[in-house]
Scaffold this active site. Sequence first.
Site: not given
Lengths: 114, 496, 485
Positions: C80, C155, C179
């Site tokens: 990420k 996310s 997330s």
Amino acid sequence: MAGGAVEGVDSLDRVSDRISTADVSKVATLARLTLTDDELATATTELGAMLDHFAEIDALDLDGVEPMNNPTNLVNVMRDDVVGETLDRDEVLAAAPMAEDDRFRVPPIIGLDD
Amino acid sequence: MSAQPLYVNDDDFFPSNDEHEKWTHAGYEMVVGLEVHVELATQTKLFSASPNRFGDEPNTNIDPVTLGLPGALPVLNRHAVELAMRLGLALNCTVQKSTFARKNYFYPDMPKAYQISQYDEPINADGWLDLPDGFRVGIERGHLEEDTGKSTHIGGAGGRIHGSDYSLIDFNRAGVPLVEIVTRPDIRHPEQAKAYVSELRSILVAVGASDAKMEEGSMRVDANVSVRKPGADFNTRCEIKNVNSVRSVGRAIEYEAKRQIALHEAGEPVIQQTRHWDENDGKTHTLRSKEDADDYRYFLEPDLVTVDPGPEWIERVRAELPPLPAERRAALSASSGQPANSEAVMQVVERDQDAYVLEVGTAANGGDVALALKHVKEAPDLSTVVPAGRLAALTAMESSGAVTATQAKTIVESMIAGEHERDPEAIAAALGFEAMDTSELESMVDAAIAEQPEAWAKFCAGEGKAMGALVGAVMKASKGQADGKAVTALLNQKKS
Amino acid sequence: MSNEIPEQATMIAEAVRFGTVSASQVLEEHLARIDTREAEIHAFNLVLADEARERAAEIDSIVAEGRDPGPLAGVPVALKDNLCTRGIPTTCSSKILGDWKPPYDATVVKRLSEAGAVAVGKTNLDEFAMGSSTENSAFGPTRNPHDTTRVPGGSSGGSAAAVAAGFAAISLGSDTGGSIRQPAALCGTVGVKPTYGAVSRLGLIAFGSSLDQIGPFTHTVDDAALTLEAISGHDPADSTSIERPPLDLRSKLMMGAAGLRVGRVTDLPAGASPDVQQRLDEAFDALAAAGAEIVDVEVPAFGYGLTAYYLIAPAEASSNLARFDGVRFGARTSAPDTNQMYMATRTDGFGAEVKRRIMLGTYALSAGYQEAYYGRAQKVRRLIANDFAAAYANVDVILTPASPTVAFEVGDKASDPLAMYLCDTYTIPSNLSGDPGMSVPFGTGDHGLPVGVQVLAPALQDHTMFRAAAELERYVQSQQEGALA
Ligand SMILES: [Mg+2]
Ligand SMILES: [Zn+2]
């Protein structure tokens, strides 16, 4: 949500107190964000709607409840006073928006609380 | 901020404080509290491992935590905590469980845009510091926090922030551990403020918490000043920043008190604000008004956990505390017979030479502490050059009358000048400082009386001043070798 | 050599270690898939093809020399883009970071690398991890590999999509309110948020510091266990890191569900769509059939989680994001004085959702309101933690939906922040309490899209959570095998 907005809760210190345009404007300044008049209006409406939703917790009796700041119960996490690695100044300054004379450069500092 | 205020009324907590002189002007008194920031003498920063070192090349003592880079996390320096505890214990504080909070504000020398500082729960709370004259200053708290970086203002009028073209930031100082020591509003006289700062500095150095150099900024004083009619409630106060010498502390406070008194007398309001002390014009100037109230949005720092030293650690630190300046002055006072707040005792302890003086008293050859104190006070180099045993020998000679005070001083000077390899007896002999025998001295006294009959008559009539001429004549005749005390004794003997 | 490249990290690592495939072959296969589908999915902000090829070759030479390449030997991993990577741009999908290259690696990045993994790229996210759809990215949305008209969740949508699309065998995300678990559910992967403090946060660009945890997306429960074992364990550079050895998970996967007490929350907040609810019911049945005892529990404060979270997380974020001020790194919009520079830089650099949360959080902390908002929220947080602790007195794990619905269409909730926030209803409480939670793929729902069942457990019982998750996975596999047969 489980609680939902509660009627008849009447206190000045509660979540349901409505946010005003002036509040949002002050908050934007504190956060160093500029809002156009339109954005200010929209933000006030949106934040107001959220706070209305959040008013559900006004119904809870929270007297005597210990606030929870962090999930851990750790205590006394400390390191020894031993010098470690430092960053390379030139590399760091090269990545800075503006640098001069081995230091970070900023425009004149006015209009700031010290 | 601290949980339990010690006073409701500031005037009655330390009743003995009332016996001390208060500064007054036009019927007003001053109410002063001090906030002192001291940089701790650690190797590394409060939350990261880059060096805590003054005077290095700009931006060399930096790491991700110091610069507040994304993803960086603080880890607390154990030694900084211990130094803060030492200081707290020396200030009679309660050392307690403590937490860190974020104080949020934007400023280019504050890398994360928040300062990590102890807020609700400081490590040290509720102590006091006794000044040498016995005045007691209450300590509200002594909390840990991180220092900021340093801005230099370029262009415009001489490096001032206002009118500068731009600023340059050096983050070497950012993250250096600080303890902020906040007094209660107890101080009523500029001299008390100065004495507090001096005494605090001595304590800091004694416990090894800081080098406390005001000129290098490792000790920085802010003063909260208000004025009032005696007994009235507290008035609006102003905070004075940038006071960077002990002398300035007194001057700045007095200036500010008079400024506020003038406002009160003119019926104008004192506005709560931060003011800046300008050493050059000797005035305080508005820095910013508190009207646009700060909103620091303090909340507990989620990246750090509670610090709870616990009784074991606290007691170990307490046991390891060195004797504090006040104790040392008391010890020197007891051994020398001089008051603890006498100049000699104060100075010698301040210079860290009290142990040397006391060593004279315990020397095998039976030195005299009072005489040693006098010599060390007058000759600061003595302790580094002359072994305590030799000074002891000299004070023994002096107290027995083998040499006079004047001769002893000369011997001290020659020991410092390099004659210290020889013992004082040898130096005395080389200088021809032989103690006179009584008959020789008596004949000199008789001669002086004979030469100055008028002075003798006046002396006999009880005019003490006349003695000076007689003693002077004996000293002259003996080429300074006569013991003044012995001469006086003989004159008094002959008068009766 | 056979060019049969396994999908699972455990199998890839085993094959690479035994030399049946090379790390380079594994990598090329994944890079080829990226070439084919990345344009439509946009899982990555940056693909690190050159760096990955170098690293894979290194792993291969380690194997050739007979040295130990590590437990994740040759496993392609996607990171990420809020995890710091030394010398490699790390953007948080925000304009404000400019072309900033961190001067250090996140602890998890270091640990993955030491375990032999090969980083293939930095994945897209909702800017600063604020969102549930990966639409709030300065670099454009990520699409769900199962249906590119739909969101992957967020996310960590890029990380979820990267695994679901086969771009990487495993990926890392961060989970502040769901997330990892919500996009895992929407993309049909395993996604784990471990116990708070089990994985170091050093080098994770903070959103809500007291809530953030890093965790994996994987194809299987075993892969997730393998990854977590590699990245967990005490890190002295994170003061909130628990002083324990790495999690011990893989040894518990075959223990089965017999005797396990599984909690069903009777007062679960409403909101789950019927297809999701149906899958959840089936999950309870599956565990019961495997010998677990299903126990009804009450968690009265569950429903207040959303409110507590949306006051606490923005409050912490408002402070965490203050350092993006144009002084030391990242982007700057020039202005005549420093204060105006702050304003201009932050106004230009942050997207709408980030600004919204910064303002909400600033308000919640500000003088006069802090007690009412942040203060009350922290007390509610305690109530929620207490309620879960009470429930765990009677059960070992709790099952809930991971997401109220299957993947929704791009743009569906974009204009209604509150509707978007409701995506996290079921995942938020364990961030508040610090307990672990994971989403396990459990069949499909509406439109044939993946559904995830969430397994929750008390703090430090990650292994029990994995034990239940492994049983759910076995059930799903047996169903699939049954369907094929
Ligand atoms: Mg202060
Ligand atoms: Zn301070």
